[in-house]
Design an enzyme around this catalytic site. Sequence first.
Site, PDB file in Angstrom:
ATOM      1  N   LYS A  54       0.895  -1.326  -0.049  1.00 30.91           N
ATOM      2  CA  LYS A  54      -0.359  -0.044   0.107  1.00 30.91           C
ATOM      3  C   LYS A  54       0.815   1.246   0.200  1.00 30.91           C
ATOM      4  O   LYS A  54       0.448   2.173  -0.662  1.00 30.91           O
ATOM      5  CB  LYS A  54      -1.141  -0.282   1.211  1.00 30.91           C
ATOM      6  CG  LYS A  54      -2.247  -0.649   1.301  1.00 30.91           C
ATOM      7  CD  LYS A  54      -2.637  -1.221   2.446  1.00 30.91           C
ATOM      8  CE  LYS A  54      -4.023  -1.915   2.084  1.00 30.91           C
ATOM      9  NZ  LYS A  54      -4.070  -2.842   3.504  1.00 30.91           N
ATOM     10  N   GLN A  98      -5.660  -1.597   9.589  1.00 33.63           N
ATOM     11  CA  GLN A  98      -4.951  -2.968   8.451  1.00 33.63           C
ATOM     12  C   GLN A  98      -5.389  -3.900  10.027  1.00 33.63           C
ATOM     13  O   GLN A  98      -5.619  -3.757  10.924  1.00 33.63           O
ATOM     14  CB  GLN A  98      -3.431  -3.141   8.604  1.00 33.63           C
ATOM     15  CG  GLN A  98      -3.559  -4.622   7.815  1.00 33.63           C
ATOM     16  CD  GLN A  98      -3.914  -4.130   6.460  1.00 33.63           C
ATOM     17  OE1 GLN A  98      -3.878  -3.403   6.145  1.00 33.63           O
ATOM     18  NE2 GLN A  98      -4.261  -5.784   5.947  1.00 33.63           N
ATOM     19  N   ASP A 121     -11.372   2.726   4.245  1.00 29.49           N
ATOM     20  CA  ASP A 121     -11.849   1.168   4.041  1.00 29.49           C
ATOM     21  C   ASP A 121     -13.120   1.095   3.564  1.00 29.49           C
ATOM     22  O   ASP A 121     -13.933  -0.420   3.449  1.00 29.49           O
ATOM     23  CB  ASP A 121     -11.233   0.794   5.017  1.00 29.49           C
ATOM     24  CG  ASP A 121     -10.427  -0.277   4.860  1.00 29.49           C
ATOM     25  OD1 ASP A 121      -9.989  -0.673   4.006  1.00 29.49           O
ATOM     26  OD2 ASP A 121      -9.203  -0.280   5.763  1.00 29.49           O
TER      27      ASP A 121
END
Length: 300
Positions: A54, A98, A121
């Site tokens: 990422k 995460q 997200d």
Amino acid sequence: MTATLIDGKAFAAKVRAQVAEHVTRLKTDHAITPGLAVVLVGEDPASQVYVRSKRKMTTEVGMKSVEHRLDAETAEADLLALIDTLNTDPEIHGILVQLPLPKHLNEDLVINAIDPAKDVDGFHISNVGLLGTGQKSMVPCTPLGCLMMLREHHGSISGLDAVVIGRSNIVGKPMAQLLLNDSATVTIAHSRTKELADVVRRADIVVAAVGRPQMVPGDWIKPGATVIDVGINRLDAPEKGEGKTRLVGDVDFDSCAAVAGAITPVPGGVGPMTIACLLANTVTACCRANGLPEPEGLTA
Ligand code: GUN
């Protein structure tokens, strides 16, 4: 193989190029650099690989990338304090924590502490509600990537029969919602679904997101259907040498590709689209935060 291969790797590169173009425009016309903060708690090896990738892609498209690595024993209050700081940081437009988090941390509490406008997200309960009511929201990256590929391949998916196999909050449920918002007729199948083969056989679009290697065989697929394989499963591959592994999806690729009209491979299908959509979401969040028009084609 008769199916058209939907090349997620090439499509993701195209999406990243579009993102990079928007980033350049934001920098030159508005002196704004979109910023993404990624928070990793603990040392989960798979998470470390994702986070590294990422970071690399974020910098490659010209965005600011900030990484916070916290100890596995980090107290919940300290993690919440960090999120608070990122929420109010004007240089940060996207925040990603995460998952999975270490067991002592309450995942729902942590995710819902993120400013919904920075929740790239799309996991915050406000974004889930907005998506569920067809309103503008941040959309989870993997289902957004699948939707982009379906729109690209079909043009419109209105009226098509879609079956989503899997009901996770991260993929299955938001995927079904996105398909419904695009006027597909949607069925969500899962481990308790009766006559799963017959349910899948009715579908013009099959999205497999269960995490079970090669569980969908070709004889479940309606001839000409589009198959989107979200699964990333690692199998032993002794034929490649001692201790070697290979990646397979949730569908049995060879038998499905012989019947389907189009199919995504694993690797090189949905996977690369997920990070591309994370970057797309960050640019979208940055534009919204600054009252600027959103990039076209990069949102749901
Ligand atoms: N872990 C595995 N996939 C994801 C994802 O899409 N977002 C976050 N935050 N964590 C993950």
